[in-house]
Scaffold this active site. Structure first.
Site, PDB file in Angstrom:
ATOM      1  N   GLY A 118     -11.810  30.525 -60.594  1.00  0.00           N
ATOM      2  CA  GLY A 118     -10.604  29.738 -60.325  1.00  0.00           C
ATOM      3  C   GLY A 118      -9.786  30.284 -59.168  1.00  0.00           C
ATOM      4  O   GLY A 118      -8.591  30.055 -59.082  1.00  0.00           O
ATOM      5  N   ALA A 119     -10.437  31.018 -58.262  1.00  0.00           N
ATOM      6  CA  ALA A 119      -9.698  31.653 -57.165  1.00  0.00           C
ATOM      7  C   ALA A 119     -10.020  31.013 -55.809  1.00  0.00           C
ATOM      8  O   ALA A 119      -9.709  31.576 -54.769  1.00  0.00           O
ATOM      9  CB  ALA A 119      -9.995  33.139 -57.132  1.00  0.00           C
ATOM     10  N   GLY A 120     -10.660  29.857 -55.844  1.00  0.00           N
ATOM     11  CA  GLY A 120     -10.955  29.166 -54.582  1.00  0.00           C
ATOM     12  C   GLY A 120     -12.129  29.759 -53.825  1.00  0.00           C
ATOM     13  O   GLY A 120     -12.298  29.504 -52.639  1.00  0.00           O
ATOM     14  N   SER A 122     -15.261  29.451 -54.974  1.00  0.00           N
ATOM     15  CA  SER A 122     -16.432  28.658 -55.296  1.00  0.00           C
ATOM     16  C   SER A 122     -17.334  29.269 -56.372  1.00  0.00           C
ATOM     17  O   SER A 122     -18.557  29.256 -56.259  1.00  0.00           O
ATOM     18  CB  SER A 122     -17.207  28.462 -53.997  1.00  0.00           C
ATOM     19  OG  SER A 122     -17.915  27.318 -54.068  1.00  0.00           O
ATOM     20  N   SER A 124     -17.725  27.940 -59.163  1.00  0.00           N
ATOM     21  CA  SER A 124     -18.441  26.838 -59.835  1.00  0.00           C
ATOM     22  C   SER A 124     -19.721  26.461 -59.101  1.00  0.00           C
ATOM     23  O   SER A 124     -20.769  26.284 -59.729  1.00  0.00           O
ATOM     24  CB  SER A 124     -17.544  25.610 -60.026  1.00  0.00           C
ATOM     25  OG  SER A 124     -16.596  25.502 -59.024  1.00  0.00           O
ATOM     26  N   GLU A 156     -21.397  18.168 -60.418  1.00  0.00           N
ATOM     27  CA  GLU A 156     -19.947  18.393 -60.443  1.00  0.00           C
ATOM     28  C   GLU A 156     -19.179  17.067 -60.366  1.00  0.00           C
ATOM     29  O   GLU A 156     -18.188  16.860 -61.059  1.00  0.00           O
ATOM     30  CB  GLU A 156     -19.532  19.341 -59.308  1.00  0.00           C
ATOM     31  CG  GLU A 156     -18.108  19.777 -59.462  1.00  0.00           C
ATOM     32  CD  GLU A 156     -17.814  21.192 -59.001  1.00  0.00           C
ATOM     33  OE1 GLU A 156     -18.752  21.991 -58.807  1.00  0.00           O
ATOM     34  OE2 GLU A 156     -16.634  21.496 -58.848  1.00  0.00           O
ATOM     35  N   ASP A 168     -19.426  23.564 -50.759  1.00  0.00           N
ATOM     36  CA  ASP A 168     -19.598  24.792 -51.552  1.00  0.00           C
ATOM     37  C   ASP A 168     -21.050  24.974 -51.984  1.00  0.00           C
ATOM     38  O   ASP A 168     -21.606  26.075 -51.932  1.00  0.00           O
ATOM     39  CB  ASP A 168     -18.694  24.756 -52.785  1.00  0.00           C
ATOM     40  CG  ASP A 168     -17.233  24.624 -52.406  1.00  0.00           C
ATOM     41  OD1 ASP A 168     -16.907  24.807 -51.222  1.00  0.00           O
ATOM     42  OD2 ASP A 168     -16.415  24.324 -53.291  1.00  0.00           O
ATOM     43  N   TYR A 218      -6.874  16.864 -56.571  1.00  0.00           N
ATOM     44  CA  TYR A 218      -8.020  16.812 -55.653  1.00  0.00           C
ATOM     45  C   TYR A 218      -8.561  15.394 -55.546  1.00  0.00           C
ATOM     46  O   TYR A 218      -8.760  14.864 -54.442  1.00  0.00           O
ATOM     47  CB  TYR A 218      -9.119  17.767 -56.144  1.00  0.00           C
ATOM     48  CG  TYR A 218     -10.278  17.898 -55.176  1.00  0.00           C
ATOM     49  CD1 TYR A 218     -10.332  18.943 -54.271  1.00  0.00           C
ATOM     50  CD2 TYR A 218     -11.318  16.970 -55.170  1.00  0.00           C
ATOM     51  CE1 TYR A 218     -11.395  19.076 -53.387  1.00  0.00           C
ATOM     52  CE2 TYR A 218     -12.382  17.097 -54.290  1.00  0.00           C
ATOM     53  CZ  TYR A 218     -12.416  18.147 -53.407  1.00  0.00           C
ATOM     54  OH  TYR A 218     -13.465  18.269 -52.533  1.00  0.00           O
TER      55      TYR A 218
HETATM   56  C1  GLA Z   1     -13.296  22.492 -52.989  1.00  0.00           C
HETATM   57  C2  GLA Z   1     -14.459  21.497 -52.970  1.00  0.00           C
HETATM   58  C3  GLA Z   1     -15.073  21.382 -51.579  1.00  0.00           C
HETATM   59  C4  GLA Z   1     -14.008  21.144 -50.511  1.00  0.00           C
HETATM   60  C5  GLA Z   1     -12.847  22.136 -50.673  1.00  0.00           C
HETATM   61  C6  GLA Z   1     -11.711  21.823 -49.746  1.00  0.00           C
HETATM   62  O1  GLA Z   1     -13.759  23.784 -52.773  1.00  0.00           O
HETATM   63  O2  GLA Z   1     -15.455  21.883 -53.890  1.00  0.00           O
HETATM   64  O3  GLA Z   1     -16.033  20.361 -51.571  1.00  0.00           O
HETATM   65  O4  GLA Z   1     -13.555  19.827 -50.527  1.00  0.00           O
HETATM   66  O5  GLA Z   1     -12.340  22.148 -52.004  1.00  0.00           O
HETATM   67  O6  GLA Z   1     -12.094  22.005 -48.428  1.00  0.00           O
END
Ligand code: GLA
Length: 385
Positions: A118-120, A122, A124, A156, A168, A218
């Site tokens: 959950g820290a951006g 990726s 997931s 996803e 990602d 989102y």
């Molecule tokens: C998340 C999504 C990606 C992308 C970013 C924003 O990480 O999984 O597909 O849209 O946000 O750039």
């Protein structure tokens, strides 16, 4: 990793194969992927590893060593329902693979990760890609990286319910040490852009605010972009989505858009432009110029796309005041998570120390700071013992 192998052997009394997929940092190009635009991510040296063996029934036994939680399900279930937790990523990938006609076997999977969740960064996509690789490899199915990325994205989108783009999953499959990947998300072509880690270090600063993207803002942003592209296509011939709108054409017709939609479009259109320029600057070694684009990107995400948050803005502002930093910006979907900072190598340790202190003083929260290296995309580990 030896801990994973030992835990697996204890639980399943068998010697596993090990598959891995990395987390990522996006250097620039945020919320452009689902608009058919450009992104510049790099895989990082933190990953999710899955220990896996075949079973002779149709069960999928999954266990997360990191979260100490497990689940079992049948690989042939027709209409599985998401549970709203980490297991959805595994189950979603198994389900989509089966729906697309891949004949999978039952398996025991044990998972561990050092990607902060959950820290951006990726986490997931990493678990999805590692799962897809494990399940197809156990079934002796050869799958191309682009296909694997597409299936994981579909899991996803359709199973987890987050309408993410392809960035990602694609970088988790295709990452390269020493490079970021310039991806054209319309035709999926990639170009490797070298990141010279003797000249600049990637430092990630975790605000410790967990982002929640699924089913939230989102998907709203994505819908707003589609609305904007729909309106602009009435005035500009050939517009399928925001990728097709140049900054000049946008200026000409932006007044046709409602104010919020106009802001969202302005971010995406300007960000696409920044990615292409930034990739050129990185190739030319112009790190100052690259850093300036990072700053512009963050402002645009904060003011026009409105996916930043107080803590991310704070972390970026603090970084900009420190020595030896080329630039700072939020990375990933937003609403929390990490900032990406590009620092001079000789200043990196000092930067980490200073920003940790400064953020703690400003927010009362102790952030985690990671100095990362770029890394290889998903693959199988050779287990040596
Ligand atoms: C998340 C999504 C990606 C992308 C970013 C924003 O990480 O999984 O597909 O849209 O946000 O750039």
């Amino acid at each position: 990793m030896s801990q994973l192998v030992k835990a697996f052997q204890n639980k399943y009394k068998d010697n596993p194969r090990i598959f891995r997929a990395p987390g990522r940092v996006n250097l620039i190009g945020e919320h452009t992927d689902y608009n058919d635009g450009f992104v510049l991510p790099a895989a990082i040296d933190r990953d999710t590893r899955i220990a896996a063996t075949l079973r002779h029934d149709r069960k999928l036994m999954i266990f997360s060593l990191t979260l100490d939680s497990g689940l079992e399900f049948n690989i042939d279930e027709d209409a599985p329902r998401p549970r709203g937790d980490w297991s959805d990523y595994v189950r979603g990938v198994a389900h989509i693979l089966a729906m697309e006609g891949y004949r999978l076997n039952g398996a025991n999977l044990m998972i561990e990760t050092d990607i902060p969740i959950g820290a951006g960064l990726s986490s997931s996509a990493a678990i999805e890609v590692a799962t897809g690789l494990a399940l197809t490899s156990l079934a002796e199915i050869e799958i191309q990286p682009l296909e694997l990325a597409r299936i994981c994205q579909r899991a996803e989108n359709e199973f987890v319910g987050m309408r993410c783009g392809i960035m990602d999953q694609l970088i988790a499959c295709l990452g390269q040490p020493g490079a970021a990947l310039l991806i054209d998300c319309r035709n999926m072509t990639t170009k490797s852009v070298s990141v010279d880690e003797t000249k600049a270090r990637i430092v990630l600063c975790n605000t410790m605010v967990k982002h929640k993207l699924a089913g939230s803002e989102y998907n709203v942003r994505r819908a707003e972009c589609e609305t904007g592209a729909g309106i602009l296509s009435k005035f500009i011939p050939g517009v399928r989505n925001l990728r097709d709108v140049s900054p000049a054409k946008f200026k000409e017709y932006e007044h046709e858009l409602p104010s919020n939609i106009r802001k969202r479009c302005r971010h995406v259109i300007s960000e696409n432009d920044r990615v292409l320029t930034a990739a050129r600057l990185l190739e030319d070694g112009d790190l100052q110029g690259f850093g300036r684009l990072m700053t512009q990107s963050h402002r645009s995400l904060r003011d026009d796309y409105q996916v930043s948050c107080l803590e991310l803005d704070q972390m970026v502002d603090l970084a900009e005041g420190l020595e030896g930093v080329f630039g700072a910006r939020m990375t990933g979907g937003g609403f929390g998570g990490c900032t990406f900072n590009l620092a001079k190598p000789e200043a990196a340790e000092f930067f980490c120390h200073e920003i940790k202190q400064a953020y703690f003083e400003a927010s009362g929260v102790l952030p985690e700071i990671y100095i990362c290296r770029t890394a290889e995309g998903a693959g199988e580990f050779e287990v040596t013992s």
